[in-house]
Design an enzyme around this catalytic site. Structure first.
Site, PDB file in Angstrom:
ATOM      1  N   ARG A 132      75.322 -35.204   4.147  1.00 51.41           N
ATOM      2  CA  ARG A 132      75.184 -36.369   5.014  1.00 51.41           C
ATOM      3  C   ARG A 132      75.437 -37.656   4.247  1.00 51.41           C
ATOM      4  NH1 ARG A 132      69.407 -36.500   6.785  1.00 51.41           N
ATOM      5  NH2 ARG A 132      70.045 -34.848   8.163  1.00 51.41           N
ATOM      6  N   TYR A 133      74.952 -37.707   3.002  1.00 51.71           N
ATOM      7  CA  TYR A 133      75.076 -38.917   2.183  1.00 51.71           C
ATOM      8  C   TYR A 133      76.261 -38.747   1.242  1.00 51.71           C
ATOM      9  CZ  TYR A 133      70.150 -39.280   3.524  1.00 51.71           C
ATOM     10  OH  TYR A 133      68.983 -39.324   4.209  1.00 51.71           O
ATOM     11  N   ARG A 136      75.131 -36.819  -2.299  1.00 56.74           N
ATOM     12  CA  ARG A 136      74.176 -35.717  -2.393  1.00 56.74           C
ATOM     13  C   ARG A 136      74.291 -34.747  -1.225  1.00 56.74           C
ATOM     14  NH1 ARG A 136      72.523 -40.666  -1.761  1.00 56.74           N
ATOM     15  NH2 ARG A 136      70.811 -41.247  -0.364  1.00 56.74           N
ATOM     16  N   CYS A 145      59.404 -19.067   4.016  1.00 52.61           N
ATOM     17  CA  CYS A 145      58.434 -19.907   3.296  1.00 52.61           C
ATOM     18  C   CYS A 145      57.134 -19.128   3.075  1.00 52.61           C
ATOM     19  CB  CYS A 145      58.083 -21.152   4.113  1.00 52.61           C
ATOM     20  SG  CYS A 145      59.488 -22.156   4.542  1.00 52.61           S
ATOM     21  N   CYS A 149      54.654 -24.456   8.388  1.00 55.65           N
ATOM     22  CA  CYS A 149      54.019 -25.690   8.845  1.00 55.65           C
ATOM     23  C   CYS A 149      54.384 -25.879  10.311  1.00 55.65           C
ATOM     24  CB  CYS A 149      54.537 -26.878   8.038  1.00 55.65           C
ATOM     25  SG  CYS A 149      54.525 -26.582   6.266  1.00 55.65           S
ATOM     26  N   CYS A 152      57.369 -28.358  11.059  1.00 58.87           N
ATOM     27  CA  CYS A 152      58.582 -28.244  10.233  1.00 58.87           C
ATOM     28  C   CYS A 152      59.788 -28.878  10.926  1.00 58.87           C
ATOM     29  CB  CYS A 152      58.885 -26.774   9.952  1.00 58.87           C
ATOM     30  SG  CYS A 152      60.328 -26.566   8.890  1.00 58.87           S
ATOM     31  N   ARG A 154      62.748 -28.303  10.249  1.00 59.23           N
ATOM     32  CA  ARG A 154      63.848 -27.328  10.315  1.00 59.23           C
ATOM     33  C   ARG A 154      63.430 -26.104  11.127  1.00 59.23           C
ATOM     34  NH1 ARG A 154      65.172 -27.932   4.791  1.00 59.23           N
ATOM     35  NH2 ARG A 154      65.847 -30.002   5.389  1.00 59.23           N
ATOM     36  N   ASP A 331      58.838 -36.241  12.178  1.00 57.46           N
ATOM     37  CA  ASP A 331      60.133 -36.146  12.875  1.00 57.46           C
ATOM     38  C   ASP A 331      59.928 -35.846  14.352  1.00 57.46           C
ATOM     39  OD1 ASP A 331      61.817 -36.693  10.717  1.00 57.46           O
ATOM     40  OD2 ASP A 331      61.648 -34.635   9.979  1.00 57.46           O
ATOM     41  N   ASP A 368      62.928 -40.739   8.654  1.00 52.02           N
ATOM     42  CA  ASP A 368      64.206 -40.023   8.556  1.00 52.02           C
ATOM     43  C   ASP A 368      64.841 -40.171   9.939  1.00 52.02           C
ATOM     44  OD1 ASP A 368      66.174 -38.583   7.349  1.00 52.02           O
ATOM     45  OD2 ASP A 368      64.883 -36.907   6.745  1.00 52.02           O
ATOM     46  N   LYS A 375      67.151 -41.461   5.460  1.00 48.21           N
ATOM     47  CA  LYS A 375      65.820 -42.069   5.301  1.00 48.21           C
ATOM     48  C   LYS A 375      65.945 -43.579   5.152  1.00 48.21           C
ATOM     49  CE  LYS A 375      64.821 -37.953   2.709  1.00 48.21           C
ATOM     50  NZ  LYS A 375      66.203 -37.557   2.894  1.00 48.21           N
TER      51      LYS A 375
HETATM   52  S1  SF4 Z   1      57.948 -27.893   6.048  1.00 44.60           S
HETATM   53 FE1  SF4 Z   1      59.211 -26.202   6.844  1.00 44.60          FE
HETATM   54  S2  SF4 Z   1      60.512 -25.620   5.112  1.00 44.60           S
HETATM   55 FE2  SF4 Z   1      58.799 -26.790   4.264  1.00 44.60          FE
HETATM   56  S3  SF4 Z   1      57.252 -25.231   3.722  1.00 44.60           S
HETATM   57 FE3  SF4 Z   1      56.759 -26.003   5.767  1.00 44.60          FE
HETATM   58  S4  SF4 Z   1      57.762 -24.511   7.128  1.00 44.60           S
HETATM   59 FE4  SF4 Z   1      58.714 -24.264   5.119  1.00 44.60          FE
END
Ligand code: SF4
Length: 417
Positions: A132-133, A136, A145, A149, A152, A154, A331, A368, A375
């Site tokens: 995107r940048y 990087r 993972c 979370c 997340c 993603r 997000d 973001d 960001k």
């Molecule tokens: S934020 Fe998403 S990618 Fe990061 S540890 Fe938590 S679940 Fe995994």
């Protein structure tokens, strides 16, 4: 933080678990099994009126299981994290809120939410490589993972399918990685690579070594960041001398130093309670081995959205030589409206905390930008109407059309509790 405290023994069923068993990263399981073990028969009622009716183990498990059905992320959690939840008041606990869903706590999504709000897929010239940048790129090495979370960013790729989301996984396979390496080799303007996922903790040690060495060999790559929440959710693995993962990370960091390149670990703590004496031992070990560790927190309602908690988090990170790098505005992703905060919260936090923390330990409070604008410091919005909850942004440093667009962030709808 009390050194050598067996804090997990506060959970009755874990009274006889040894330190060696506790810090083993293999000792983890899924929702019902652990909840059945750790939730007490009765506990305090929540301050939140929508959750106040949950006061027994059966109600808690039923509400969590129903909450999981509508959630974008599966529930997987480590013993370290489970042992840090205050089980006398689990509903309001800031760690529970991050990892265990609650049907009663779920709020209707804002209509502007999206699964890939940062447009990472659109910005991927090769599957799993987000560019995107200008200088990087993000190397999505895996989509697994050690914990999942709820918030997340993603959720469209990370973890297994849920009842509401069919994921687009990024499997840790050489054939896919080779296409990503080839893109990086052919784009000489790239200097920085973030190796993420998912989480690098779930790469094998030889996979981390392979990716790191390949990237270090590319002449125009100057900096590599391995992203892992492992230090926060399973710190025992770092201190386990028999585990090769940390050895490989340290070896890469040292190999990078010898040729003038930086290899760092970027981790993810959100609450000061997540930092225990085992965390300190792990952070001290990495520091003594010369590994640079930075932290990226997410601002979450009912977790760290007040001055005292955020100040304590930043101070504790600094005290164990983890650089507080970013605090992200949540997000605009589906399924976690109860965790998002209005832009006003991050602006106020930044204003009050600056001056109480040494400047070089002060994180950047950022948004973001939805739509892939990258960001931006939260305080650099172009407009913010607190009544409608709409803020706008531009990113003139980005090339082409991206540098000319207006990006919009929408606050969550106001809540009374
Ligand atoms: S934020 Fe998403 S990618 Fe990061 S540890 Fe938590 S679940 Fe995994």
């Amino acid at each position: 933080m009390v050194f050598n405290e067996r804090y997990w023994a506060r959970i009755d069923r874990w009274k006889n678990i040894t330190l060696e068993e506790f810090i083993s990263h293999q000792w983890q399981a899924t929702l019902e099994k652990f909840l059945g073990e750790v939730v007490p028969e009765t506990f305090l009622s929540s301050k939140n009126s929508r959750l106040a009716h949950i006061t027994t183990k059966a109600e808690f498990i039923q509400d969590a299981v129903k909450g999981r059905k509508g959630a974008p992320m599966n529930v997987t959690i480590t013993p370290h994290i489970l042992s840090l939840i205050d089980w006398s008041n689990p509903v309001d606990d800031p760690i529970r809120r991050q990892f265990i869903p609650s049907e009663s706590g779920t709020l209707t999504d804002h209509p502007k939410l999206a699964f890939d709000s940062l447009h990472e897929e659109v910005d991927s010239p090769v599957s799993g490589l987000v560019h995107r940048y200008p200088g990087r790129a993000l190397f999505l090495a895996t989509s697994i993972c050690p914990v999942y979370c709820r918030f997340c960013t993603r959720a469209w790729a990370v973890g297994g399918d849920t009842e509401t989301v069919s994921k687009k996984p990024k499997k840790p396979i050489l054939r896919r990685w080779e296409q990503m390496f080839s893109y990086i080799e052919n784009n000489k303007e790239l200097h920085d690579i973030v190796v993420s996922g998912g989480d690098c903790y779930y790469l094998e040690a030889d996979q981390i070594a392979f990716i790191g060495k390949r990237l270090l060999e590319i002449p125009h790559i100057q900096r590599i960041r391995f992203a892992s929440k492992g230090l926060a959710v399973s710190p025992g693995r770092i201190t386990d001398a028999s585990d090769p993962w940390t050895k490989q990370l340290i070896a890469l960091s040292q190999a990078g130093r010898r040729i003038g390149k930086q290899v760092c670990l970027h981790t993810h703590f959100n609450h000061p309670k997540e930092i225990t004496w085992i965390t300190k031992q792990a952070a001290d070990f990495l520091f003594s081995a010369g590994v640079i560790v930075r932290n990226q927190s997410v601002l979450l309602r009912g977790v760290n959205d007040n001055i005292e908690t955020m100040t304590e988090l930043i101070s504790k990170l600094a005290s164990i030589n983890i650089q507080p790098y970013y605090v992200y505005q949540g997000d605009m992703v589906h399924g976690v409206e109860d965790l998002r905060t209005p832009l006003r919260t991050i602006l106020d936090l930044e204003k009050h905390i600056r001056g109480n923390i040494s400047g070089f330990m002060m994180p950047s409070f950022v948004v973001d930008l939805p739509g892939g604008g990258g960001k931006r410091l939260a305080s650099t919005y172009d407009s913010y109407n607190e009544t409608t909850g709409v803020s706008t942004w531009t990113a003139p440093g980005l090339p082409g059309d991206k540098g000319k667009r207006v990006y919009t962030y929408y606050d969550p709808r106001p809540l009374n509790d």
